[in-house]
Design an enzyme around this catalytic site. Sequence first.
Site, short mmCIF file in Angstrom:
data_model
loop_
_atom_site.label_atom_id
_atom_site.label_comp_id
_atom_site.label_asym_id
_atom_site.label_seq_id
_atom_site.Cartn_x
_atom_site.Cartn_y
_atom_site.Cartn_z
N ASP A 1 19.73 43.12 28.86
CA ASP A 1 18.74 43.82 28.05
C ASP A 1 19.24 43.95 26.61
OD1 ASP A 1 17.23 44.13 30.33
OD2 ASP A 1 17.96 46.15 30.73
N LYS A 2 18.32 44.19 25.71
CA LYS A 2 18.65 44.25 24.29
C LYS A 2 19.80 45.21 24.00
CE LYS A 2 16.69 45.48 19.77
NZ LYS A 2 15.47 45.90 19.02
#
Length: 357
Positions: free
Chosen positions: A153-154
């Site tokens: 994820d970011k």
Amino acid sequence: MRELIVTELDLNNSNNGKLRLDSFLSSQLQMSKNQIQLLIQANNITLNGLPCIKNGTLLKPNDKIHINLPKPHSLDSNAQNMSLSLQNLYKNLSIDILHEDDDILILNKPPNLVIHDAPSVKDPTLTQWLKLHSHILHTLSGEERYGIIHRLDKQTSGVLCIAKSLLAYEILPNQLKSRQMGRYYLAIIDTPLKQNLQVQCFMGRCPTNRLKMSKIHIDENENPPQGVRDSKSSFVKLATSNDGTLELIAIKLHTGRTHQIRTHLESLSRHILGDTLYGYKPSAKSVFYEGRILLHAYILYLTHPKNGQNYTFKAPILLDMLEFIQNHFTKELPNGCKNVMELLEVDSITRAFECFS
């Protein structure tokens, strides 16, 4: 352009005298049948002057096959499509390389970095960094691939595996599915777990918030609907914070679903610090924290696609999370550890999961 002519010997060495086009080319070119299929789909193979359309076409003596191996697109043509300021931004993006050889690239992804390009993404992405640093994998059809085997994820930091060769690009995803490749994560959660435990459930898109995933109840004899998949994670308690309110945990993934760790913790009424999407709320009663999600992909193990040796990689904890751990986890460490870094040795982490054996 390369030319091959089918001989009687080729047919005699085949299965029952029947020789498929893809089998013949796979042997002659030392490529997989998947790679041959890409060449066929891209109209890069002709048989007796006509384009091939079927992998399983049966060959005859004196058949002439021409193969056009496309040249990779040049990096310069891609870079020219980007503004000079954006190129400088990507080039200055700092990503630590943990290991690199002809087949694999192992990175320590920083937080706040998106993996793939998208119209809505205006910030630098990992795929653009790979492109500008010449870490591009070209398929035999000439398409660009970035060899990304798994995602983060970011806001999640940590170890990320990139395939540099077509061999690695084919083998490593299968290792991930069979768990021959695996990952261990570190996280800091807002409430200690009662015990080491495993969570196994069906997961799907949250019906009330499409940005989230959630645990989905499926009756025993019911088939899961489309988009709902089984998931499993193991959670191990490592250390409790000095004030007793937070906990440092390690997680081992047995499946690789989107937001799996975050969803499983939410199902336990636990939340990773900074993960407001999944219910974390800063509290004055504990450490008041408003930074990024404190989740780090710490350890990656795999079998090298070429030499067959087992490798283990550790991604050093990045500064923001490391400082938080060193400031808030200093007292009453388990196993006689003098400091938290002793607790986080690779062997110590992997042994901790033996409780589930």
